[in-house]
Design a protein around this motif. Structure first.
Motif, PDB file in Angstrom:
ATOM      1  N   HIS A 171       0.581  -1.225  -0.052  1.00 45.33           N
ATOM      2  CA  HIS A 171       0.136  -0.067   0.145  1.00 45.33           C
ATOM      3  C   HIS A 171       0.783   1.317   0.159  1.00 45.33           C
ATOM      4  N   TYR A 172       2.211   1.245  -0.224  1.00 49.09           N
ATOM      5  CA  TYR A 172       3.094   2.372  -0.053  1.00 49.09           C
ATOM      6  C   TYR A 172       3.928   2.241  -1.530  1.00 49.09           C
ATOM      7  N   HIS A 188      -3.313  11.317  -7.179  1.00 45.65           N
ATOM      8  CA  HIS A 188      -3.478  10.927  -5.594  1.00 45.65           C
ATOM      9  C   HIS A 188      -5.002  10.288  -5.435  1.00 45.65           C
ATOM     10  N   ALA A 189      -5.728  10.712  -6.045  1.00 41.60           N
ATOM     11  CA  ALA A 189      -7.279  10.297  -6.132  1.00 41.60           C
ATOM     12  C   ALA A 189      -7.393   8.897  -6.499  1.00 41.60           C
ATOM     13  N   LYS A 244      -5.608   6.689  -4.017  1.00 39.96           N
ATOM     14  CA  LYS A 244      -6.306   6.416  -2.994  1.00 39.96           C
ATOM     15  C   LYS A 244      -7.583   5.472  -3.097  1.00 39.96           C
ATOM     16  N   GLU A 245      -8.211   5.430  -4.441  1.00 37.34           N
ATOM     17  CA  GLU A 245      -9.158   4.391  -4.915  1.00 37.34           C
ATOM     18  C   GLU A 245      -8.444   3.101  -4.588  1.00 37.34           C
ATOM     19  N   ASN A 256      -6.244   2.058  -2.334  1.00 38.73           N
ATOM     20  CA  ASN A 256      -5.624   2.048  -1.071  1.00 38.73           C
ATOM     21  C   ASN A 256      -4.264   2.139  -1.052  1.00 38.73           C
ATOM     22  N   THR A 262      -0.582   4.819  -0.824  1.00 38.16           N
ATOM     23  CA  THR A 262      -0.199   5.972  -0.372  1.00 38.16           C
ATOM     24  C   THR A 262       1.198   6.395  -1.077  1.00 38.16           C
TER      25      THR A 262
END
Length: 283
Positions: free
Chosen positions: A70-71, A92-93, A96-97, A99, A101
């Protein structure tokens, strides 16, 4: 004699020998339950964006979802340096969708002070507090000025014996030790080993200035050593994980997978699964 390390390697290699379609599902299912045991580690597991040089962002995020990571360290081929405010927001959206970062940008190679300015401006606009970079030695004082001006950390990446600037973590540390403490190291454990160094010992020695690291194993501690799946190389990964905990490393451990880069899914899944399995087995 079967050791815990051999057991982990055999189990993961067995999974890797299954069909390509079944690998991600197997890891996503087993790793989730495995990592729920014991105290969470202070470090985060990520993937270095360079691993996806042959894939667009959607394809890269699909791979990350399959291996349950997730990173992401952001590369410019996914988010160009000249991206607009709207393009950065959309990027970024999308993360985020899925999950995910984006925690840093780079590595960014610079040969002029203008390029250093642009790198810090890019990081600020993207909204991260860490630049992974490769500046010239003569520009290190200027980079230190920029870390103060922007309050953004800057981690220099080592690239092994071919790299005349920064072959090892020690070569970086000796140049930055008296500079602003926001200038540090992106520790590539594989390239460090190829320079004939002990990557476990070096991580401990320079840990206070290590802001980011690239998970990587290699076949030999020489210039000719090549990168390989995390559990198949000569670096002792269980010892490395124990050292991460010993020094209380709180940064990211980002897999940089450079083997089979046009078809990396199986190798990434094997490496991520191995690392998660080691983390669980060594608690």
């Amino acid at each position: 004699m079967t050791t815990r390390r051999n057991f982990l390697q055999k189990g993961i290699l067995g999974l890797a020998s299954t069909s390509l379609v079944s690998i991600p599902t197997a890891f996503a299912t087993s790793v989730k339950s495995e990592t729920s045991k014991g105290k969470p580690d202070p470090f985060k597991l990520g993937i270095a964006g360079y691993s996806f040089i042959n894939f667009n962002l959607d394809e890269s995020l699909k791979i990350m979802k399959k291996v349950d990571v997730h990173y992401l360290c952001i590369k410019d081929f996914h988010l160009p340096y000249k991206s607009t405010v709207e393009e950065i927001a959309a990027f970024h959206a999308k993360l985020k969708e899925n999950n995910v970062t984006g925690y840093a940008v780079g590595p960014i190679y610079t040969k002029t002070r203008k390029e250093i300015d642009d790198a810090f401006d890019y990081a600020k606009r993207v909204g991260v507090d860490l630049v992974i970079g490769i500046p010239l030695h003569d520009d290190l004082d200027y980079v230190a000025q920029k870390t103060k001006e922007y309050n953004i950390r800057y981690a220099i990446h080592n690239h092994g014996p071919e790299d005349k600037l920064y072959p090892s973590a020690e070569s970086i540390y000796n140049l930055i030790k008296n500079l602003d403490n926001r200038i540090g190291i992106c520790f590539d454990m594989g390239h460090n080993k190829r320079d004939g160094r002990d990557s476990v010992a070096d991580f401990q020695k320079f840990s206070k200035r290590i802001f980011d690291m690239h998970l990587k194993n290699v076949t030999a501690a020489t210039k000719d050593g090549s990168t390989c799946e995390l559990g198949r190389g000569i670096i002792d990964i269980p010892a490395y994980v124990k050292m991460l905990r010993k020094v209380n490393y709180t940064g990211s451990c980002s897999l940089e997978y450079e083997k089979d880069m046009k078809d990396p899914l199986a190798g990434i899944a094997e490496s991520i699964g191995y690392f998660k399995g080691v983390c669980d087995a060594t608690r």
